[in-house]
Design an enzyme around this catalytic site. Structure first.
Site: not given
Length: 148
Positions: A54, A71
């Site tokens: 991620e 994000d």
């Protein structure tokens, strides 16, 4: 003289978010102490693998998405549902400012990630985990780390 004092005060008030990129083993220790190992059935390897794919362990990682959301942080937690930027329509299920997810202190990010796993379909929330970690032998992710 007054201008110099004002500038010095302004310098103290401005906070710069410098990236902190953790090592795999340092994160393993932090995650282990935070109770992520086997949290909701997901081994420590799952968490370390997911954080790598991620954010590459970067606490200040941010990705702006096409839907206008962002994000944030080491787990790439989305602003629309899980944290608050400034928009009132954001759901903020973690009851946290998005800026709190991009600091060296991973407490808020870990609490929010646990909430995501608990309230959604486990770690399926994270595309990096689904693509690179799900169903794999993840024992290598904590290998060589001195965990108590």
């Amino acid at each position: 003289m007054k201008a110099a004092g004002t500038l010095a005060l302004m310098g103290c008030l401005i906070t710069v978010v410098e990236p902190k990129i953790y090592t795999r083993c340092k994160l393993a220790k932090i995650f282990s102490r935070a109770g992520l190992d086997n949290y909701r059935g997901f081994s420590l390897g799952n968490w370390i693998c997911m954080a790598y794919y991620e954010s590459h362990y970067n606490t200040t990682a941010q990705t702006d998405l096409e839907d206008g959301s962002t994000d944030y942080g080491i787990f790439k937690i989305n602003s629309y549902t899980w944290c608050r930027r400034a928009k009132l329509q954001e759901k903020n299920h973690c009851h946290v400012a998005c800026s709190d997810l991009i600091t060296d202190d991973l407490t808020d990010a870990i609490i929010c990630a646990k909430k995501i796993v608990k309230e959604t379909e486990g770690m399926n929330y994270w595309q990096g985990w689904k693509k690179h970690c799900e169903g794999k032998d993840l024992s290598e992710w904590k290998k060589g780390c001195e965990l108590s």
